[in-house]
Scaffold this motif. Structure first.
Motif, PDB file in Angstrom:
ATOM      1  N   THR A   2       0.821  -1.202   0.000  1.00 38.42           N
ATOM      2  CA  THR A   2       0.000   0.000   0.000  1.00 38.42           C
ATOM      3  C   THR A   2       0.857   1.255   0.000  1.00 38.42           C
ATOM      4  O   THR A   2       0.547   2.234  -0.682  1.00 38.42           O
ATOM      5  N   VAL A   3       1.938   1.221   0.734  1.00 38.33           N
ATOM      6  CA  VAL A   3       2.778   2.417   0.882  1.00 38.33           C
ATOM      7  C   VAL A   3       3.856   2.498  -0.194  1.00 38.33           C
ATOM      8  O   VAL A   3       4.098   3.550  -0.778  1.00 38.33           O
ATOM      9  N   VAL A   4       4.513   1.380  -0.468  1.00 39.36           N
ATOM     10  CA  VAL A   4       5.671   1.378  -1.358  1.00 39.36           C
ATOM     11  C   VAL A   4       5.426   0.539  -2.603  1.00 39.36           C
ATOM     12  O   VAL A   4       5.552   1.020  -3.726  1.00 39.36           O
ATOM     13  N   GLY A   5       5.089  -0.720  -2.393  1.00 41.70           N
ATOM     14  CA  GLY A   5       4.857  -1.598  -3.523  1.00 41.70           C
ATOM     15  C   GLY A   5       5.955  -2.615  -3.752  1.00 41.70           C
ATOM     16  O   GLY A   5       6.530  -2.674  -4.819  1.00 41.70           O
ATOM     17  N   SER A   6       6.311  -3.383  -2.757  1.00 40.65           N
ATOM     18  CA  SER A   6       7.304  -4.452  -2.909  1.00 40.65           C
ATOM     19  C   SER A   6       7.038  -5.570  -1.920  1.00 40.65           C
ATOM     20  O   SER A   6       7.951  -6.286  -1.521  1.00 40.65           O
ATOM     21  N   GLY A   7       5.782  -5.746  -1.527  1.00 40.79           N
ATOM     22  CA  GLY A   7       5.450  -6.702  -0.479  1.00 40.79           C
ATOM     23  C   GLY A   7       5.774  -8.135  -0.814  1.00 40.79           C
ATOM     24  O   GLY A   7       6.025  -8.948   0.088  1.00 40.79           O
ATOM     25  N   THR A   8       5.801  -8.469  -2.105  1.00 40.92           N
ATOM     26  CA  THR A   8       6.139  -9.839  -2.506  1.00 40.92           C
ATOM     27  C   THR A   8       7.532 -10.224  -2.046  1.00 40.92           C
ATOM     28  O   THR A   8       7.815 -11.404  -1.820  1.00 40.92           O
ATOM     29  N   LEU A   9       8.421  -9.247  -1.904  1.00 41.85           N
ATOM     30  CA  LEU A   9       9.766  -9.542  -1.420  1.00 41.85           C
ATOM     31  C   LEU A   9       9.771  -9.941   0.051  1.00 41.85           C
ATOM     32  O   LEU A   9      10.799 -10.373   0.575  1.00 41.85           O
ATOM     33  N   ILE A  10       8.623  -9.814   0.722  1.00 41.11           N
ATOM     34  CA  ILE A  10       8.483 -10.301   2.089  1.00 41.11           C
ATOM     35  C   ILE A  10       7.850 -11.694   2.090  1.00 41.11           C
ATOM     36  O   ILE A  10       8.386 -12.633   2.677  1.00 41.11           O
ATOM     37  N   THR A  11       6.706 -11.827   1.428  1.00 45.89           N
ATOM     38  CA  THR A  11       5.962 -13.087   1.482  1.00 45.89           C
ATOM     39  C   THR A  11       6.626 -14.203   0.679  1.00 45.89           C
ATOM     40  O   THR A  11       6.656 -15.360   1.111  1.00 45.89           O
ATOM     41  N   PHE A  12       7.139 -13.873  -0.511  1.00 41.91           N
ATOM     42  CA  PHE A  12       7.688 -14.913  -1.383  1.00 41.91           C
ATOM     43  C   PHE A  12       8.862 -15.649  -0.740  1.00 41.91           C
ATOM     44  O   PHE A  12       8.860 -16.886  -0.667  1.00 41.91           O
ATOM     45  N   PRO A  13       9.893 -14.962  -0.242  1.00 37.66           N
ATOM     46  CA  PRO A  13      10.985 -15.697   0.399  1.00 37.66           C
ATOM     47  C   PRO A  13      10.560 -16.400   1.678  1.00 37.66           C
ATOM     48  O   PRO A  13      11.143 -17.426   2.047  1.00 37.66           O
ATOM     49  N   THR A  14       9.545 -15.869   2.366  1.00 41.24           N
ATOM     50  CA  THR A  14       9.040 -16.555   3.556  1.00 41.24           C
ATOM     51  C   THR A  14       8.481 -17.921   3.184  1.00 41.24           C
ATOM     52  O   THR A  14       8.753 -18.933   3.853  1.00 41.24           O
ATOM     53  N   LEU A  15       7.699 -17.973   2.107  1.00 43.69           N
ATOM     54  CA  LEU A  15       7.140 -19.242   1.652  1.00 43.69           C
ATOM     55  C   LEU A  15       8.242 -20.195   1.195  1.00 43.69           C
ATOM     56  O   LEU A  15       8.185 -21.406   1.463  1.00 43.69           O
ATOM     57  N   LEU A  16       9.239 -19.667   0.509  1.00 46.94           N
ATOM     58  CA  LEU A  16      10.348 -20.511   0.066  1.00 46.94           C
ATOM     59  C   LEU A  16      11.085 -21.112   1.270  1.00 46.94           C
ATOM     60  O   LEU A  16      11.475 -22.281   1.246  1.00 46.94           O
TER      61      LEU A  16
END
Length: 254
Positions: free
Chosen positions: A21-35
């Motif tokens: 919402t603020v920046v636009g890079s949240g996948t860089l948090i969730t994706f490596p967490t799932l990996l």
């Protein structure tokens, strides 16, 4: 999933929803967490995309006041995001898994570079606004195709999609950054929604992951819309870069 993994994925969803919402890079948090928890890369990507849809909508609703007077602009650019997100999702499905695993580190590096230089991009965007006043309401001619290309990228992977959208719109549309950020949230929601719909029908989805990220991202979307703009941008960038480096390490060491 263990209780620890459930809490970790849920919190990752909150962080991703806030950052998107603020920046636009949240996948860089969730994706490596799932990996890190052993979810296969393609399954992690599609499940993450679907899970972030509610958070994208939540963030867009949180910015509804900034959307006033932008109906025609949003509708026009939404078509580009819809088509781009569809194309990106199809590319993810038709390309072999090996190709995805080879491309992901490049995409993460691109996302990290954009995040690291976000402040400079924002400053440059501000100067462009001063130097190019009087742009058409919908922006210059190349804004629509650039939003389409960004949608393709977002449908395929999505990390830093918001930063790319802000750079494109900030240069080509004469509008305040906060109002453009509201448009960005709508466009990102459309890309995630159309890609998520396609993935839900034909891809291998981990629905527990979708549920946890979805709940977390809704909470995060509201946090980002209310207090996220008050958080120091440097802190957000450092967190994203660190998590992105972890993702790179996972790919290179496995």
């Amino acid at each position: 999933m263990s209780p620890f993994e459930i809490v970790a994925v849920l919190l990752a969803g909150v962080a991703a929803g806030t950052i998107n919402t603020v920046v636009g890079s949240g996948t860089l948090i969730t994706f490596p967490t799932l990996l890190a928890f052993g979810v296969p890369p393609v399954t992690a990507n599609v499940s993450n995309t679907i899970g972030l849809v509610p958070g994208s909508i939540s963030g867009a609703v949180g910015y509804r006041r900034e959307l006033e007077g932008q109906r025609s602009r949003v509708l026009r650019l939404s078509v580009a995001s819809l088509l781009g997100g569809t194309a990106g999702a199809v590319l993810l499905l038709v390309l072999p898994a090996g190709a995805f695993e080879a491309i992901v580190p490049v995409l993460i590096v691109l996302g990290l570079v954009l995040v690291v230089f976000q402040s400079r991009i924002s400053a440059w965007v501000a100067r462009q606004h001063e130097a190019t006043g009087g742009l058409p309401h919908h922006g210059t001619w190349w804004v629509w195709p650039a939003v389409f290309v960004t949608g393709v990228y977002g449908g395929y992977f999505g990390a830093a999609q918001g930063v790319l959208l802000m750079a494109v719109m900030g240069i080509g549309i004469a509008e305040t950054l906060q109002r453009l950020n509201a448009v960005k949230n709508v466009l990102a929601a459309i890309v995630n929604a159309v890609a998520g719909l396609i993935f839900a029908v034909v891809a291998d989805v981990d629905w527990w992951v979708v549920l946890l990220i979805g709940i977390g991202s809704v909470i995060g979307g509201q946090l980002g819309a209310t207090v996220g703009r008050r958080l120091p941008g440097t802190v957000l960038r450092v967190v994203i870069v660190l998590v992105g480096l972890v993702a790179l390490a996972v790919f290179l060491l496995t």
